[in-house]
Design an enzyme around this catalytic site. Structure first.
Site, PDB file in Angstrom:
ATOM      1  N   CYS A 121      42.487 -39.768 -27.165  1.00 10.32           N
ATOM      2  CA  CYS A 121      41.268 -40.503 -26.771  1.00 10.32           C
ATOM      3  C   CYS A 121      40.873 -41.584 -27.772  1.00 10.32           C
ATOM      4  O   CYS A 121      39.976 -42.385 -27.503  1.00 10.32           O
ATOM      5  CB  CYS A 121      40.117 -39.530 -26.542  1.00 10.32           C
ATOM      6  SG  CYS A 121      40.459 -38.403 -25.185  1.00 10.32           S
ATOM      7  N   HIS A 263      33.568 -43.195 -27.380  1.00  8.99           N
ATOM      8  CA  HIS A 263      34.469 -42.599 -26.385  1.00  8.99           C
ATOM      9  C   HIS A 263      33.628 -41.674 -25.509  1.00  8.99           C
ATOM     10  O   HIS A 263      32.876 -40.835 -26.015  1.00  8.99           O
ATOM     11  CB  HIS A 263      35.576 -41.818 -27.098  1.00  8.99           C
ATOM     12  CG  HIS A 263      36.263 -40.837 -26.214  1.00  8.99           C
ATOM     13  ND1 HIS A 263      36.786 -41.191 -24.998  1.00  8.99           N
ATOM     14  CD2 HIS A 263      36.499 -39.508 -26.355  1.00  8.99           C
ATOM     15  CE1 HIS A 263      37.318 -40.124 -24.427  1.00  8.99           C
ATOM     16  NE2 HIS A 263      37.147 -39.084 -25.230  1.00  8.99           N
ATOM     17  N   ASN A 293      35.500 -38.228 -18.463  1.00  5.03           N
ATOM     18  CA  ASN A 293      36.239 -38.575 -19.679  1.00  5.03           C
ATOM     19  C   ASN A 293      37.591 -39.149 -19.245  1.00  5.03           C
ATOM     20  O   ASN A 293      38.421 -38.431 -18.691  1.00  5.03           O
ATOM     21  CB  ASN A 293      36.410 -37.305 -20.523  1.00  5.03           C
ATOM     22  CG  ASN A 293      37.176 -37.538 -21.817  1.00  5.03           C
ATOM     23  OD1 ASN A 293      37.903 -38.508 -21.946  1.00  5.03           O
ATOM     24  ND2 ASN A 293      37.025 -36.620 -22.764  1.00  5.03           N
TER      25      ASN A 293
HETATM   26  O1  UT7 Z   1      38.205 -36.435 -25.134  1.00  6.23           O
HETATM   27  C1  UT7 Z   1      38.625 -35.669 -26.244  1.00  6.23           C
HETATM   28  C2  UT7 Z   1      37.477 -34.972 -26.804  1.00  6.23           C
HETATM   29  N1  UT7 Z   1      36.977 -33.980 -25.877  1.00  6.23           N
HETATM   30  C3  UT7 Z   1      35.727 -33.582 -25.969  1.00  6.23           C
HETATM   31  O2  UT7 Z   1      35.017 -34.125 -26.764  1.00  6.23           O
HETATM   32  C4  UT7 Z   1      35.239 -32.411 -25.141  1.00  6.23           C
HETATM   33  C5  UT7 Z   1      34.436 -31.495 -26.032  1.00  6.23           C
HETATM   34  N2  UT7 Z   1      33.970 -30.257 -25.438  1.00  6.23           N
HETATM   35  C6  UT7 Z   1      33.076 -30.206 -24.418  1.00  6.23           C
HETATM   36  O3  UT7 Z   1      32.675 -31.215 -23.881  1.00  6.23           O
HETATM   37  C7  UT7 Z   1      32.527 -28.856 -24.025  1.00  6.23           C
HETATM   38  O4  UT7 Z   1      32.949 -27.894 -24.961  1.00  6.23           O
HETATM   39  C8  UT7 Z   1      32.937 -28.388 -22.605  1.00  6.23           C
HETATM   40  C9  UT7 Z   1      32.262 -29.263 -21.565  1.00  6.23           C
HETATM   41  C10 UT7 Z   1      34.453 -28.476 -22.461  1.00  6.23           C
HETATM   42  C11 UT7 Z   1      32.490 -26.956 -22.375  1.00  6.23           C
HETATM   43  O5  UT7 Z   1      31.089 -26.858 -22.569  1.00  6.23           O
HETATM   44  P1  UT7 Z   1      30.478 -25.728 -23.538  1.00  6.23           P
HETATM   45  O6  UT7 Z   1      29.048 -25.898 -23.483  1.00  6.23           O
HETATM   46  O7  UT7 Z   1      31.156 -25.877 -24.876  1.00  6.23           O
HETATM   47  O8  UT7 Z   1      30.912 -24.418 -22.804  1.00  6.23           O
HETATM   48  P2  UT7 Z   1      31.815 -23.203 -23.322  1.00  6.23           P
HETATM   49  O9  UT7 Z   1      33.267 -23.556 -23.257  1.00  6.23           O
HETATM   50  O10 UT7 Z   1      31.289 -22.679 -24.608  1.00  6.23           O
HETATM   51  O11 UT7 Z   1      31.491 -22.137 -22.229  1.00  6.23           O
HETATM   52  C12 UT7 Z   1      30.168 -21.591 -22.076  1.00  6.23           C
HETATM   53  C13 UT7 Z   1      30.175 -20.701 -20.854  1.00  6.23           C
HETATM   54  C14 UT7 Z   1      31.340 -19.720 -20.831  1.00  6.23           C
HETATM   55  O12 UT7 Z   1      30.903 -18.523 -20.218  1.00  6.23           O
HETATM   56  P3  UT7 Z   1      30.495 -17.246 -21.108  1.00  6.23           P
HETATM   57  O13 UT7 Z   1      31.706 -16.922 -21.944  1.00  6.23           O
HETATM   58  O14 UT7 Z   1      29.324 -17.703 -21.939  1.00  6.23           O
HETATM   59  O15 UT7 Z   1      30.156 -16.225 -20.096  1.00  6.23           O
HETATM   60  C15 UT7 Z   1      32.347 -20.388 -19.950  1.00  6.23           C
HETATM   61  O16 UT7 Z   1      33.225 -19.484 -19.309  1.00  6.23           O
HETATM   62  O17 UT7 Z   1      30.331 -21.522 -19.697  1.00  6.23           O
HETATM   63  C16 UT7 Z   1      31.458 -21.077 -18.948  1.00  6.23           C
HETATM   64  N3  UT7 Z   1      32.077 -22.240 -18.326  1.00  6.23           N
HETATM   65  C17 UT7 Z   1      31.698 -22.690 -17.125  1.00  6.23           C
HETATM   66  N4  UT7 Z   1      30.753 -22.246 -16.245  1.00  6.23           N
HETATM   67  C18 UT7 Z   1      30.610 -22.933 -15.115  1.00  6.23           C
HETATM   68  C19 UT7 Z   1      33.054 -23.050 -18.822  1.00  6.23           C
HETATM   69  N5  UT7 Z   1      33.323 -24.027 -17.926  1.00  6.23           N
HETATM   70  C20 UT7 Z   1      32.498 -23.823 -16.880  1.00  6.23           C
HETATM   71  C21 UT7 Z   1      32.303 -24.492 -15.658  1.00  6.23           C
HETATM   72  N6  UT7 Z   1      31.349 -24.016 -14.812  1.00  6.23           N
HETATM   73  N7  UT7 Z   1      32.994 -25.591 -15.310  1.00  6.23           N
END
Ligand code: UT7
Length: 354
Positions: A121, A263, A293
């Site tokens: 990215c 980005h 993204n």
């Molecule tokens: O381009 C290169 C750089 N990339 C980035 O900068 C991306 C960086 N990361 C992010 O944007 C975020 O970490 C994500 C959007 C990928 C994920 O968001 P988050 O707030 O960090 O969520 P998480 O992975 O910590 O998950 C929190 C909860 C989990 O459930 P539990 O374990 O708390 O029960 C996940 O299973 O949300 C759940 N979850 C979802 N729920 C509904 C993860 N994805 C989803 C989803 N819908 N799509």
């Protein structure tokens, strides 16, 4: 001391003189994704700020998007030849050869130097620095730089964490030789990497590491993987630090910046970077809501969107900052040039899936 008879030559620099974006017409909404995945529009919008994204059609590859954006950028610059074509991408048409020579050929630029940049990215910012270097070293007078990615081809459609973030698209700029004090001159730059973070963002299979192993790769290893939470923290820290370094190199302060164009990873990340830099939200340029993204395409697409909507004006100071797999990061400061023609990246006759 008497003044010299002639003024010293001003520093040669790369000047941004053309800009365009292109998005494949197919629009995929959060509602559409939630028909397949265990997710909701509310979750996606609240955690990422994304409402929709564009996906390439089956059979459409990165070079197809790149060529469209490149064609429009050449038109924006009012030129039909360049000395080099650089394509920043994580999703090349093939692992060999590079995508750029094919794009150059499609644009009638056969004979120009052409190569890809692989910095995930951060690819567009690395590409800007590379293009600026080619021009400063007098290897090229004019460079077409394209950031293009089709993440829909490497993200597992059943992976709800990654499938909701990424979209496909391409953005392109034309850079010409000029002088460092002209509007549009790119730089100062800050670029960096930390390969110890390789596993945070990767496609495990398809390269020499996996191919030289005795066991075949699992099907899942061909998909993109990301440790989202850790990447989130790195993205905020690295983009903020890199932006600060660039400001220091330019002897500038955050307050001198009219527009921060990061980005477009996740709206929460972008807001955190702006806040850490002490910039008010109205100086933050975002289009992640409507494109997701888009990897190496995200900064030129955000610039094309903002310029077409007249959010960015000639003479304003613009700070670009990016973070991606590698890990890699980079920033670039420029004064916005007067561009005569920019096609809005959404003007592609978009269709929305029911
Ligand atoms: O381009 C290169 C750089 N990339 C980035 O900068 C991306 C960086 N990361 C992010 O944007 C975020 O970490 C994500 C959007 C990928 C994920 O968001 P988050 O707030 O960090 O969520 P998480 O992975 O910590 O998950 C929190 C909860 C989990 O459930 P539990 O374990 O708390 O029960 C996940 O299973 O949300 C759940 N979850 C979802 N729920 C509904 C993860 N994805 C989803 C989803 N819908 N799509």
């Amino acid at each position: 001391m008497p003044a010299p008879a002639t003024a010293p030559p001003r520093d040669r620099a790369a000047i941004l003189c053309g800009l365009a974006g292109w998005l494949p017409p197919r629009v995929v909404t959060n509602q559409k994704l939630s028909q397949r995945l265990d997710t909701t529009d509310t979750w996606i919008r609240s955690r990422t700020g994304i409402s929709r994204r564009h996906f390439a059609e089956p059979g459409q590859a990165t070079s197809d998007l790149a060529a469209e954006a490149g064609r429009r950028a050449l038109r924006s610059a009012g030129v039909d030849t360049v000395d080099a074509v650089v394509v920043a991408t994580t999703t090349p048409d093939r692992s060999c050869p590079a995508t750029a020579p094919l794009v150059a050929d499609r644009l009638g630029l056969t004979g120009a130097a052409a190569f890809d940049i692989s910095a995930v990215c951060t690819g567009f910012v690395y590409g800007l620095a590379t293009a600026a270097g080619l021009i400063a070293a007098r290897v090229a007078e004019r460079v077409l730089l394209i950031g293009a990615d089709t993440y829909s081809t490497i993200v597992d459609p059943d992976d709800r964490t990654n499938a909701i973030i990424f979209g496909d698209g391409a953005g392109a700029v034309v850079l010409r030789a000029g002088h460092a004090d002209e509007p549009g001159a790119v730089g100062h730059f800050d670029l960096g990497s930390d390969g110890a973070g390789e596993e945070l963002i990767m496609v495990a299979a398809g390269g020499s590491r996996q191919r030289s192993a005795s066991a075949p790769a699992a099907a899942q290893d061909h998909y993109f993987s990301m440790r989202g939470k850790e990447v989130f923290r790195h993205a905020v820290t690295r983009m903020t630090a890199s932006a600060r370094t660039t400001l220091t190199l330019a002897d500038s302060k955050a307050d001198d910046i009219d527009h921060l164009v990061p980005h477009q990873a996740n709206l929460r990340i972008l807001r955190a970077v702006a806040e850490d830099l002490g910039l008010p939200p109205q100086r933050l340029v975002t289009n992640v809501e409507s494109v997701g993204n888009t990897g190496a395409a995200s900064i030129p697409l955000a610039l094309a969107d903002a310029a077409a909507k007249h959010t960015i004006h000639a003479g304003e100071r613009v700070l670009l900052t990016a973070f991606g797999g590698g890990l890699t990061w980079g920033s670039c400061l420029l004064t916005w040039p007067a561009l005569t023609r920019i096609d809005h990246p959404h003007d592609t006759g978009g269709t929305q899936e029911p």
